[in-house]
Design a protein around this motif. Structure first.
Motif, mmCIF file in Angstrom:
data_model
loop_
_atom_site.group_PDB
_atom_site.id
_atom_site.type_symbol
_atom_site.label_atom_id
_atom_site.label_comp_id
_atom_site.label_asym_id
_atom_site.label_seq_id
_atom_site.Cartn_x
_atom_site.Cartn_y
_atom_site.Cartn_z
ATOM 1 N N CYS A 1 0.859 -1.173 0.000
ATOM 2 C CA CYS A 1 0.000 0.000 0.000
ATOM 3 C C CYS A 1 0.903 1.233 0.000
ATOM 4 C CB CYS A 1 -0.875 -0.022 1.255
ATOM 5 S SG CYS A 1 -2.040 1.335 1.414
ATOM 6 N N ALA A 2 0.492 2.296 -0.670
ATOM 7 C CA ALA A 2 1.332 3.495 -0.747
ATOM 8 C C ALA A 2 0.454 4.740 -0.723
ATOM 9 C CB ALA A 2 2.182 3.472 -2.010
ATOM 10 N N VAL A 3 1.037 5.835 -0.264
ATOM 11 C CA VAL A 3 0.284 7.077 -0.113
ATOM 12 C C VAL A 3 1.095 8.261 -0.587
ATOM 13 C CG1 VAL A 3 1.097 7.592 2.246
ATOM 14 C CG2 VAL A 3 -1.154 8.404 1.519
ATOM 15 N N ARG A 4 0.377 9.275 -1.091
ATOM 16 C CA ARG A 4 0.950 10.602 -1.318
ATOM 17 C C ARG A 4 0.005 11.607 -0.671
ATOM 18 N NH1 ARG A 4 1.403 9.883 -7.192
ATOM 19 N NH2 ARG A 4 3.545 9.420 -7.755
ATOM 20 N N ASP A 5 0.561 12.671 -0.135
ATOM 21 C CA ASP A 5 -0.232 13.748 0.440
ATOM 22 C C ASP A 5 -0.642 14.702 -0.687
ATOM 23 O OD1 ASP A 5 -1.269 15.940 1.808
ATOM 24 O OD2 ASP A 5 0.198 15.803 3.409
ATOM 25 N N VAL A 6 -1.934 14.880 -0.878
ATOM 26 C CA VAL A 6 -2.441 15.743 -1.938
ATOM 27 C C VAL A 6 -1.929 17.168 -1.799
ATOM 28 C CG1 VAL A 6 -4.536 16.797 -2.880
ATOM 29 C CG2 VAL A 6 -4.524 14.388 -2.279
ATOM 30 N N GLU A 7 -1.790 17.613 -0.548
ATOM 31 C CA GLU A 7 -1.450 19.003 -0.322
ATOM 32 C C GLU A 7 0.013 19.312 -0.557
ATOM 33 O OE1 GLU A 7 -4.271 17.982 1.717
ATOM 34 O OE2 GLU A 7 -5.235 19.201 0.183
#
Lengths: 115, 113
Positions: free
Chosen positions: A91-97
Motif C-alpha cells: 500500500c502506498a500514499v501521497r499527500d495531496v497538499e
C-alpha cells in the motif's frame, strides 16, 4: 510527514475464499492512495488507486479497495482468491497538499493463497 | 509493448568501486524515479526527475547521484558502494506528478563484495 501501516506481515487464505489485505495511512491533508503487487524478483505492478470520488475503487485482476476517511484506511479486497494471487502487496500514499512527489510505501504484506 | 527497462538485472561490484545502473522507458513519461528496496523492506525513494528538474530526497546519501540525459533514459550512479548499499534498485516512471500511478521496471539487484 506521511506514513502507511500494513499491520499484517502475512495473510493466509484458502483458494476461493474472499481476501482482505489491510492498510491504514497518515497524512496531514488528503491522500492519494495506491496498491501495488510484487512477484518474486520482479518490479512492482500497479493494481488500483484512490484519487477522489467513489470510495470503492476497482482495479486489475478483480481486486478492489475501499477508502474510509474516518478510519484512515484503504483495505484491499477480492471476493474469490486465486492461487496466482500469492505475492507481496504494498500500500502506498501521497499527500495531496504537497510534499514529496514520491510514494511512501507500507512494509508490505505477503499474501499466500492455499489450494 | 511500452515499458520500463532496467539493465543489468544483476550487478556485482566491489566495495568502493563506482557503479552505474541504467533505466530506459518507452512510455514517454515526464517523471522518472529511483527507489532502493532492501530485503524484506518497502521501497524507499532516492530521487526523481520531473523532465530535467532533479529532486533529491533529504535523506539520500551523497554517494548516490543521478543523470537524465534525455526523456527516455535515467542513470543511477553510486560513487563508492558500501556493503550497506546492496539492494534492489527500482526505476519507475509516471505520466505526471502526484495523482498519477507509477510504472516500475523489473529492478537491478546490486551485490557489493
Amino acid at each position: 510527514a506521511q506514513s502507511v501501516a500494513q499491520p499484517e506481515d502475512q495473510v493466509n487464505v484458502a483458494e476461493g475464499n474472499p481476501l482482505t489485505v489491510k492498510c491504514t495511512y497518515s497524512v496531514s491533508g488528503n491522500p492519494y492512495l495506491f496498491w501495488y503487487v510484487q512477484y518474486p524478483n520482479r518490479g512492482l505492478q500497479f493494481l488500483l488507486k484512490y484519487i477522489t470520488g467513489d470510495n470503492l475503487v476497482k482495479g486489475s485482476y478483480g481486486f478492489e479497495a475501499e477508502f474510509n476517511k474516518s478510519q484512515t484506511s484503504f483495505h484491499l479486497k477480492k471476493p474469490s482468491a486465486l492461487v496466482s494471487d500469492s505475492a507481496l502487496y504494498f500500500c502506498a500514499v501521497r499527500d495531496v497538499e504537497g510534499g514529496a512527489d514520491g510514494l511512501t510505501f507500507g512494509k508490505g504484506t505477503h499474501l499466500i493463497i492455499q489450494p | 509493448d511500452a515499458m520500463v527497462i532496467q539493465n543489468p538485472r544483476y550487478q556485482v561490484t566491489q566495495f568502493g568501486k563506482p557503479v552505474t545502473l541504467s533505466c530506459s522507458q518507452t512510455l514517454n513519461h515526464n517523471v522518472m524515479y529511483w527507489y532502493q528496496q532492501k530485503s524484506s523492506q518497502a521501497p524507499k525513494l532516492l530521487f526523481h526527475y520531473y523532465d530535467k528538474d532533479f529532486n533529491n530526497e533529504a535523506d539520500t546519501p551523497d554517494n548516490f547521484q543521478s543523470r537524465r540525459p534525455n526523456t527516455s533514459f535515467c542513470f543511477l550512479d553510486i560513487r563508492s558502494p558500501g556493503l550497506g548499499d546492496a539492494a534492489m534498485y527500482l526505476c519507475a516512471t509516471s505520466q505526471g506528478q502526484f495523482r498519477y500511478e507509477q510504472y516500475f521496471g523489473p529492478g537491478t539487484r546490486l551485490t557489493v563484495t
